[in-house]
Each structure stands twice: as structure tokens, then as C-alpha cells.
Design an enzyme around this catalytic site. Structure first.
Site, mmCIF file in Angstrom:
data_model
loop_
_atom_site.group_PDB
_atom_site.id
_atom_site.type_symbol
_atom_site.label_atom_id
_atom_site.label_comp_id
_atom_site.label_asym_id
_atom_site.label_seq_id
_atom_site.Cartn_x
_atom_site.Cartn_y
_atom_site.Cartn_z
ATOM 1 N N PRO A 53 0.809 -1.227 0.000
ATOM 2 C CA PRO A 53 0.000 0.000 0.000
ATOM 3 C C PRO A 53 0.841 1.276 0.000
ATOM 4 C CG PRO A 53 -0.718 -1.518 1.731
ATOM 5 C CD PRO A 53 0.544 -2.076 1.152
ATOM 6 N N ARG A 68 -1.175 -7.226 -22.102
ATOM 7 C CA ARG A 68 -2.022 -6.621 -23.134
ATOM 8 C C ARG A 68 -1.253 -5.632 -23.993
ATOM 9 N NH1 ARG A 68 -7.280 -6.476 -22.675
ATOM 10 N NH2 ARG A 68 -7.577 -4.517 -23.765
ATOM 11 N N ASP A 86 -7.774 1.102 -25.774
ATOM 12 C CA ASP A 86 -8.119 1.010 -24.350
ATOM 13 C C ASP A 86 -8.196 2.385 -23.694
ATOM 14 O OD1 ASP A 86 -8.211 -1.733 -24.296
ATOM 15 O OD2 ASP A 86 -6.245 -1.996 -23.370
ATOM 16 N N GLU A 123 1.452 -9.888 8.085
ATOM 17 C CA GLU A 123 1.502 -8.456 8.391
ATOM 18 C C GLU A 123 2.534 -7.723 7.544
ATOM 19 O OE1 GLU A 123 -0.661 -6.594 10.269
ATOM 20 O OE2 GLU A 123 -1.593 -8.556 10.052
HETATM 21 N N1 ADE Z 1 -0.604 -5.566 -0.658
HETATM 22 C C1 ADE Z 1 -1.410 -5.209 0.341
HETATM 23 N N2 ADE Z 1 -2.157 -4.164 0.015
HETATM 24 C C2 ADE Z 1 -1.816 -3.826 -1.259
HETATM 25 C C3 ADE Z 1 -2.232 -2.825 -2.159
HETATM 26 N N3 ADE Z 1 -3.149 -1.917 -1.842
HETATM 27 N N4 ADE Z 1 -1.670 -2.788 -3.381
HETATM 28 C C4 ADE Z 1 -0.725 -3.671 -3.712
HETATM 29 N N5 ADE Z 1 -0.293 -4.645 -2.909
HETATM 30 C C5 ADE Z 1 -0.833 -4.723 -1.675
#
Ligand code: ADE
Length: 247
Positions: free
Chosen positions: A94, A159, A174, A121
Site C-alpha cells: 500500500p 495486453r 483502451d 503483516e
Molecule cells: N498488498 C497489500 N495491500 C496492497 C495494495 N493496496 N496494493 C498492492 N499490494 C498490496
């Protein structure tokens, strides 16, 4: 182009690699995908790959040693295949840059990478600090692991490879593609011409190529303006829209 994927769940990729129009790209090696499980590089009878976090708290953390042995094996295999420069290591997380067309296009024009899929985690930070060169996120939410993110990115990369889509499905049509000035895609219709009283737009039935193209461009602009107005601003800033388009 070669992607080596570090994952505790390689079986998740089986159906993905064997399905749909991109299957040929993986099968032919145009986008070569190799799966590596850190558990195969773990020590002891239990082949342990995770442990409790120092400092306490919920969940488990992926241990550094199995990951290091796994990466060593990948580096050796890539070197054996003739690679001179060590490949970048991309972690799905994230905290990474949000995956967008530009990011996909950049990787689709590369030699590939090692894709690291975290679980639990997270991953011992020392492995990240030592090896990870890029981090990519799918958006502001948390997945249970990076595998789905890896598949999303690989699919988008495949793609864009020349010849992977047939002409009709060409990636230049696209959404977000610079060939269409980064606009969203227009609506599509197929038979029947009338369904529950709804008709296919007349321009598409006209057989008049220029009219069809004009209708599609108008639709792309209309949809983009109503759903993602900032893309219109971007295109305008890049000088891609002219007065006729905006009228
Ligand atoms: N792993 C955990 N959350 C993620 C996310 N939002 N994007 C990519 N990989 C992740």
C-alpha cells in the site's frame, strides 16, 4: 521479458496464466513468468517462513532468510539465462506508487523484474531495505497479499505487448492509452440492434467510417468529462484537445 514472482501461494497463478487472450504471451515466453516459493528455501522440518513481530502486536512477519535464499536462486537463474544487470525487485504494498497506465507502460517496455508478493503483516524491513527497488500499490486499501496485485500488473503488461491482442481488441483503443489522448473508452454494442426497446446508436450502424470515428471520439470526451474530468484537463495541458473536440 521475464518476471520472477516470489510468492507463498504459487497455485493462485495457475488459472490466471492459462486463461484468456494473454495466455499466449505467457505460454510463448513473450512475457515469461517463473514462480518461486520461499518455503522451498526455508530451513528445518517445518520450513518456517514467518515469525512473530519483535515488539509484539498482531500477525506474523515474513522472515528474511528464506526470502534471501529464494532471491539468490532467482538471481542465479537469471544470470544463467544471460542477464548482466541484476533485475529490479518490485514489492506490492500500500505504500507504493499507484498503478496507472504510465507505470504499466514503463514496465511493459522493460526487461522485466522480480515481483515480491508479501503476506501476513508484512516482510522483515531489512529485506526490503536491502533489495527492493520499486514499490507498487493498487490503491488505498489493503489486500491480504501481493499476489492479486502481481496478476493485475502482469495482465496489464501482457495486453501492451505487440501481437498479444488481435486487431479488434488492440490495446491502443483502451482507456488511458496515449493513442486516444488518455481518454476513457467509448461504449460498445453488438447484436441485437434493438434490445428491450433500447436501440444501438445510429452512427454505429451507418457504415460511414468517419462518422463512426467522430461518434466514438465524442463519446470518449463526454464520458471522460463526466467521470474523470481531470483527464480532460491533463489532455488539454498537453495540447491534445483542439477547439473542435471541446465544442
Ligand atoms: N498488498 C497489500 N495491500 C496492497 C495494495 N493496496 N496494493 C498492492 N499490494 C498490496
Amino acid at each position: 521479458m521475464r518476471f520472477d514472482i516470489i510468492t507463498l501461494f504459487p497455485e493462485m497463478f495457475a488459472a490466471f496464466l492459462e486463461s484468456g487472450v494473454t495466455r499466449r504471451a505467457y505460454a510463448s515466453g513473450q512475457v515469461a513468468v517463473h514462480l518461486w516459493n520461499p518455503r522451498d528455501y526455508a530451513q528445518g522440518n517445518y520450513r518456517r517462513v514467518d515469525d512473530r513481530p519483535f515488539g509484539g502486536g498482531p500477525g506474523m512477519v515474513m522472515m528474511v532468510e528464506p526470502l534471501q535464499h529464494c532471491l539468490d536462486a532467482i538471481r542465479a537463474a537469471r544470470a544463467e539465462a544471460g542477464e548482466v544487470q541484476p533485475a529490479p525487485v518490485l514489492l506490492f504494498s500500500p505504500i507504493g506508487v499507484t498503478l496507472k497506465h504510465e507505470v504499466v507502460a514503463q514496465w511493459s517496455d522493460s526487461q522485466g523484474a522480480v515481483l515480491l508478493c508479501g503476506r501476513y503483516e508484512g516482510i522483515d524491513q531489512r529485506f526490503i531495505d536491502k533489495h527492493v527497488t520499486h514499490q507498487v500499490s493498487l490503491g488505498d486499501f489493503v489486500l491480504s497479499g501481493g499476489e492479486l496485485a502481481a496478476m493485475v500488473m502482469l495482465d496489464a503488461i501482457a495486453r501492451l505487448q505487440p501481437g498479444v491482442l488481435n486487431d479488434e481488441g488492440s490495446f491502443q483503443q483502451d482507456s488511458f492509452n496515449p493513442a486516444l489522448d488518455g481518454m476513457l473508452d467509448c461504449p460498445h454494442y453488438t447484436r441485437p440492434e434493438v434490445w428491450e426497446g433500447q436501440e444501438v446508436p445510429g452512427a454505429l450502424l451507418s457504415g460511414h467510417h468517419a462518422n463512426i470515428e467522430r461518434w466514438r471520439r465524442d463519446q470518449r470526451l463526454r464520458i471522460t468529462a463526466s467521470h474523470r474530468p481531470e483527464l480532460i484537463d491533463q489532455a488539454r495541458a498537453q495540447g491534445l484537445l483542439n477547439v473542435k473536440d471541446e465544442g
